[in-house]
Design an enzyme around this catalytic site. Structure first.
Site, PDB file in Angstrom:
ATOM      1  N   ASP A 180     -15.083 -14.855  37.821  1.00  0.00           N
ATOM      2  CA  ASP A 180     -14.529 -13.783  38.638  1.00  0.00           C
ATOM      3  C   ASP A 180     -14.234 -12.537  37.804  1.00  0.00           C
ATOM      4  O   ASP A 180     -13.510 -12.596  36.815  1.00  0.00           O
ATOM      5  CB  ASP A 180     -13.244 -14.249  39.320  1.00  0.00           C
ATOM      6  CG  ASP A 180     -13.500 -15.355  40.334  1.00  0.00           C
ATOM      7  OD1 ASP A 180     -14.676 -15.616  40.633  1.00  0.00           O
ATOM      8  OD2 ASP A 180     -12.527 -15.955  40.820  1.00  0.00           O
ATOM      9  N   ASP A 210     -17.010 -16.153  31.628  1.00  0.00           N
ATOM     10  CA  ASP A 210     -16.057 -16.198  32.723  1.00  0.00           C
ATOM     11  C   ASP A 210     -16.810 -15.860  34.016  1.00  0.00           C
ATOM     12  O   ASP A 210     -17.940 -15.353  33.989  1.00  0.00           O
ATOM     13  CB  ASP A 210     -14.955 -15.170  32.450  1.00  0.00           C
ATOM     14  CG  ASP A 210     -13.943 -15.087  33.565  1.00  0.00           C
ATOM     15  OD1 ASP A 210     -13.443 -16.137  33.996  1.00  0.00           O
ATOM     16  OD2 ASP A 210     -13.668 -13.953  34.028  1.00  0.00           O
ATOM     17  N   ASP A 221     -13.078 -10.921  31.038  1.00  0.00           N
ATOM     18  CA  ASP A 221     -12.374  -9.689  31.405  1.00  0.00           C
ATOM     19  C   ASP A 221     -10.863  -9.817  31.417  1.00  0.00           C
ATOM     20  O   ASP A 221     -10.168  -8.844  31.679  1.00  0.00           O
ATOM     21  CB  ASP A 221     -12.841  -9.229  32.795  1.00  0.00           C
ATOM     22  CG  ASP A 221     -12.335 -10.146  33.900  1.00  0.00           C
ATOM     23  OD1 ASP A 221     -12.482 -11.375  33.771  1.00  0.00           O
ATOM     24  OD2 ASP A 221     -11.782  -9.627  34.890  1.00  0.00           O
TER      25      ASP A 221
END
Length: 273
Positions: free
Chosen positions: A26, A24, A212
């Site tokens: 951001d 991922d 996250d």
């Protein structure tokens, strides 16, 4: 882009590679606030030195990913875009085809206004409003609006209203994924679907996934090793399948610093340095 994906899957070499990392962006490889990835550079250099693959897997559009992937030196690998609703082929600069996106926007216009107005999607926002929502630069906000498959947005209502909103969309074949900041709407595939196709093509000996947010969970659980990157801006993810036996790990450091440490630790564990 889907036609290009089929050609990519059919025509690519199936030579094995020791490792592919799916990540991922951001809040994971890129800092949540500053959009800086420099703390992860040592691990990125180590991966490049051993010819490991790094596949970006993000809610970002192809228009956003193409220059970022080039800057990171990862253009020879595919990238997963718009939360898995599309894929960017290696070295590719895809032709824009917004037919799916336009169909999605059309469905949204038919939802009762009392619910529709609680979803502030990118398509209904000016570039200036996208800047306010995301903290992106003006140029980056323009790229974020060049969508082909999915519509991210902020949910402004209650959980009960959200459930009713999603029930209407589900009846129209639209699925939803909750990311770090945005609720993302699309017609189907997610990050792990595209991850499986890439693994089938490259047949790596080992896989690592890092993320996250809730929309990363399936990708983390599908990898040989999944890494939950700490993010102080939200509640931590609940315990995941594979966590008890050590195949899901959690970092203490957040963002690219946690990413860097996790990759180095796993390279040591896999004896891949």
């Amino acid at each position: 882009m889907q036609c290009q994906l089929r050609r990519f899957i059919n025509d690519s070499m199936t030579a094995t590679t020791d490792l592919i990392v799916f990540t991922d962006l951001d809040g994971t490889l890129i800092d949540h606030d500053t959009y800086d990835w420099s703390p992860a550079q040592p691990a990125l250099s180590a991966l490049k030195g051993m010819s490991a693959g790094v596949v970006l897997a993000s809610s970002k559009t192809a228009a956003e990913i193409i220059p970022l992937r080039q800057t990171l030196g990862l253009h020879q690998w595919p990238a997963i875009v718009e939360n898995g609703a599309g894929i960017l082929s290696p070295n590719g600069a895809e032709t824009q085809d917004a037919s799916q996106y336009n169909e999605l926007l059309s469905i949204l216009t038919k939802i009762p206004p009392a619910l529709r107005d609680l979803f502030r999607g990118f398509g209904a926002c000016s570039p200036e409003q996208v800047i306010d929502m995301t903290g992106l630069t003006a140029k980056a906000a323009q790229l974020a609006k060049q969508r082909m498959f999915s519509e991210p947005g902020l949910w402004l209502g209650t959980d009960m209203q959200k459930a009713e909103f999603l029930k209407i969309l589900t009846a129209q074949g639209v699925t939803a994924q909750q990311g770090g900041r945005f609720l993302s709407l699309s017609f189907g595939t997610n990050k792990v679907d595209q991850m499986r196709r890439i693994i089938e093509t490259y047949r790596p000996k080992h896989t690592i996934a890092l993320g996250d947010a809730p929309n990363d969970v399936k990708m983390l659980e599908h990898a040989e090793f999944g890494v939950v990157i700490a993010n102080p801006h939200r509640s931590p993810l609940p315990p995941l399948t594979g966590e008890e036996d050590g195949h899901i790990l959690r970092t203490k450091a957040s963002g690219p610093m946690g990413w860097n440490m996790a990759i180095h630790d796993l390279l040591d564990r896999l004896e891949l340095h």
